[in-house]
Motif scaffolding. Structure first.
Motif, PDB file in Angstrom:
ATOM      1  N   SER A 142      -3.678  -0.093   2.664  1.00 49.60           N
ATOM      2  CA  SER A 142      -4.734   0.617   3.091  1.00 49.60           C
ATOM      3  C   SER A 142      -6.067   0.024   2.411  1.00 49.60           C
ATOM      4  O   SER A 142      -7.173   0.252   2.806  1.00 49.60           O
ATOM      5  CB  SER A 142      -4.652   1.903   2.772  1.00 49.60           C
ATOM      6  N   GLN A 143      -5.945  -0.271   1.297  1.00 52.37           N
ATOM      7  CA  GLN A 143      -6.896  -1.219   0.447  1.00 52.37           C
ATOM      8  C   GLN A 143      -6.458  -2.439  -0.226  1.00 52.37           C
ATOM      9  O   GLN A 143      -5.355  -2.298  -0.937  1.00 52.37           O
ATOM     10  CB  GLN A 143      -7.603   0.013  -0.419  1.00 52.37           C
ATOM     11  N   VAL A 144      -7.653  -3.287  -0.333  1.00 55.45           N
ATOM     12  CA  VAL A 144      -7.073  -4.486  -1.169  1.00 55.45           C
ATOM     13  C   VAL A 144      -8.191  -5.078  -2.110  1.00 55.45           C
ATOM     14  O   VAL A 144      -9.429  -4.780  -1.861  1.00 55.45           O
ATOM     15  CB  VAL A 144      -6.979  -5.871  -0.167  1.00 55.45           C
ATOM     16  N   ARG A 145      -7.974  -5.489  -3.375  1.00 51.97           N
ATOM     17  CA  ARG A 145      -8.894  -6.003  -4.114  1.00 51.97           C
ATOM     18  C   ARG A 145      -8.344  -7.431  -4.469  1.00 51.97           C
ATOM     19  O   ARG A 145      -7.412  -7.998  -4.828  1.00 51.97           O
ATOM     20  CB  ARG A 145      -8.894  -5.018  -5.465  1.00 51.97           C
ATOM     21  N   TYR A 146      -9.662  -8.505  -4.074  1.00 47.22           N
ATOM     22  CA  TYR A 146      -9.464  -9.772  -4.346  1.00 47.22           C
ATOM     23  C   TYR A 146     -10.164 -10.332  -5.422  1.00 47.22           C
ATOM     24  O   TYR A 146     -11.300  -9.854  -5.716  1.00 47.22           O
ATOM     25  CB  TYR A 146     -10.156 -10.602  -3.193  1.00 47.22           C
TER      26      TYR A 146
END
Length: 149
Positions: free
Chosen positions: A145-149
């Motif tokens: 649902s959510q991603v941090r790069y």
């Protein structure tokens, strides 16, 4: 459970709902850039954000992804779940999932949890950790649902 986006859906039989008992989760409205931390060079996005949206928004802050797949219409959740990657002359780091530091996934839950549990996974550098498994899981371990790069 199967994930559907505004452009496509999961095709492998592994992730298709079983007859009338299946569930389809759409990421169509999970299409926001949540945060851009220019100082730490990190971008947090919802999984329905397209690669083009991510690149355009990151560029506004002077940031860029080092590698990307060719087609810019891929959603972030889709390209992570399938292990999409770009090309490189370097040995490591050419896959988008190599740069993920945190992800939020929705997994099945108990009746008390409303049949869904939201879990936040962090990259702790362990090759056998949950984060490594979830990065390229074809949706079997949950819906991104959510991603941090």
């Amino acid at each position: 459970m199967r994930v559907a986006t505004r452009y496509s859906h999961s095709i492998p039989k592994l992730v298709c709902p079983d007859g009338e008992d299946g569930l389809i989760i759409s990421t169509e409205n999970l299409n926001r850039i949540v945060n851009i931390d220019k100082e730490k060079m990190l971008v947090t996005v919802e999984s329905g954000v397209t690669l083009m949206q991510l690149i355009d928004e990151a560029a506004k802050s002077g940031l860029a992804l080092p590698y990307t797949p060719y087609w810019l219409g891929l959603t972030i959740g889709g390209l992570l779940g399938t292990g999409a990657h770009g090309s490189t002359l370097w040995a490591d780091g050419s896959a988008i999932h190599d740069h993920v530091v945190q992800m939020r996934i929705v997994t099945p839950g108990s009746h008390e949890d409303g049949y869904a549990t939201v879990r936040t996974l962090e990259d702790n550098g362990e090759l056998d950790g949950e984060m490594m498994a979830a990065k390229v899981s074809l949706g079997v371990l949950g819906v991104i649902s959510q991603v941090r790069y």
